[in-house]
Design an enzyme around this catalytic site. Structure first.
Site, PDB file in Angstrom:
ATOM      1  N   GLU A  15       0.742  -1.554  -0.018  1.00 40.34           N
ATOM      2  CA  GLU A  15       0.222   0.308  -0.110  1.00 40.34           C
ATOM      3  C   GLU A  15       0.574   0.982  -0.283  1.00 40.34           C
ATOM      4  OE1 GLU A  15      -2.932   0.226   2.571  1.00 40.34           O
ATOM      5  OE2 GLU A  15      -4.266  -1.475   2.439  1.00 40.34           O
ATOM      6  N   GLU A  47      -6.377  -7.023  -1.499  1.00 44.21           N
ATOM      7  CA  GLU A  47      -7.088  -7.216  -0.072  1.00 44.21           C
ATOM      8  C   GLU A  47      -8.136  -6.241  -0.008  1.00 44.21           C
ATOM      9  OE1 GLU A  47      -4.051  -5.650   2.405  1.00 44.21           O
ATOM     10  OE2 GLU A  47      -5.454  -4.042   3.264  1.00 44.21           O
TER      11      GLU A  47
END
Length: 365
Positions: free
Chosen positions: A190, A282
């Site tokens: 991320e 995710e």
């Protein structure tokens, strides 16, 4: 994707580390006797045929074709499965029994192995966490599942900070697993507080490292704004479409948490999937901290979209962390189950398991 978030993996770590076993796993440099990882797979293990009828046996080596992920026959496929929690905290949730259940009872296609870089992870003991990742890759391989090797960089959010670590990790993982046809490499979990151009530059330095050892595995590239395709930073997928990574056989990642990420995120995912290859590596049915009430209605909208466009997805997370996003109730892992059925599952766990088991249950709108 979490600009106002104390990350669910760390925000209240003390509460999650309620047992002596977890405290042992959370130490920065585990002693040699603490869950000693298995040795790197042998050449015979790496090239062994997967069990008949399993996802890897049916689909073989995957490859990006156009905007989709395709199997060895050139047919688009949608992988669906679960992500581990950070292996520095919750490796004890990944046992023979739990992985048997994930492959057999849950009918997952893919396991995402999350190796954190910071937060007591890889940088504290590179050999230990590389060996642990290799062990989990082999266990998933033995069950005929695909594996996403998740380089879980998060804080700092600039992947360049960990460039040297990443080079070493991916070289070691690729060399240890040469000959396998079930691996996808997620090179930056991320990215956040960093420009797309810098993420792109990082990707163009790491992808050749992997390709130098494994020429065939798909590579998954994180996007700006906590892998939101830039939406969490006030942008959108257009920056990736206009300036893609200079590499082939790659996909771009998107993360969402349904109780927080509404129509702007859903629309960006839909538009992006028609222009570039996207994989949702995710997501959660809760808020962006991976906790709170489940929004199953919005989650279903996402799953319908992903089914219609064959976007692969992985749910966060396969552990017994106290937050609502962890699928098992606290204490399940220390008790070694039960892993099958729903007796040990939180509401989100039961919901995700049900949808993994019933892949044709999604209407196409």
């Amino acid at each position: 994707m979490r600009p106002a978030r104390s990350h669910p993996r760390t925000a209240t770590l003390a509460a999650a580390l309620g047992s002596a076993l977890l405290l042992t796993l959370a130490t920065a440099a585990p002693a040699a006797g603490d869950r000693a990882p298995a040795a790197a797979p042998t050449a015979a293990e790496a090239t062994a045929d997967p069990p008949p009828g399993t996802p890897v046996a049916v689909n073989g080596q995957l490859e990006v074709c156009g905007t989709r992920l395709c199997n060895e026959h050139g047919n688009p496929v949608q992988l669906r499965g679960m992500s581990s929690h950070g292996t520095q905290w919750y490796a004890q949730c990944l046992t023979d029994g739990s992985l048997d259940a994930l492959a057999g009872d849950w009918k997952a296609d893919v396991l995402r192995v999350s190796t954190y870089v910071q937060e007591g992870g890889y940088e504290t003991n590179p050999r230990h966490f590389t060996d642990l990742a290799n062990s989990l890759i082999q266990q998933a391989t033995d069950r005929g599942m695909y594996v996403i090797v998740d380089w879980h960089m998060l804080d700092p959010g600039d992947p360049m900070v960990n460039l040297d670590h990443a080079r070493r990790f991916f070289t070691d993982i690729a060399r240890s697993n040469q000959g396998k046809n079930n691996i996808l490499y997620e090179i930056a979990n991320e990215p956040n507080e960093v420009s797309w151009s810098r993420i792109k530059s990082y990707a163009e330095q790491i992808i050749p490292v992997i390709r130098g050892v494994d020429a065939d595995a798909p590579v998954l590239v994180g996007t700006r704004g906590w892998s939101s395709l830039g939406v969490s930073d006030g942008s959108d997928e257009s920056e990736v479409v206009a300036d893609p990574v200079d590499a082939s056989n790659i996909m771009y990642t998107f993360h969402f948490y349904a109780a927080t990420h509404g129509d702007a995120y859903l629309s960006a995912l839909s538009r992006a999937a028609d222009r570039i290859p996207v994989f949702v590596t995710e997501f959660g049915t809760q808020n962006s901290a991976g906790e709170g009430a489940d929004d199953f209605a919005r989650s279903r909208r996402y799953l319908d979209l992903m089914a219609a466009k064959k976007i692969g997805w992985v749910n966060w997370n396969f552990s017994d962390d106290h937050r609502s996003g962890a699928v098992f109730t606290p204490g399940t892992c220390a008790a070694d189950g039960p892993w099958t059925g729903t007796a040990s599952l939180k509401p989100a766990g039961a919901w995700i398991r049900d949808h993994l088991r019933t892949p044709d249950d999604f209407p196409v709108h």
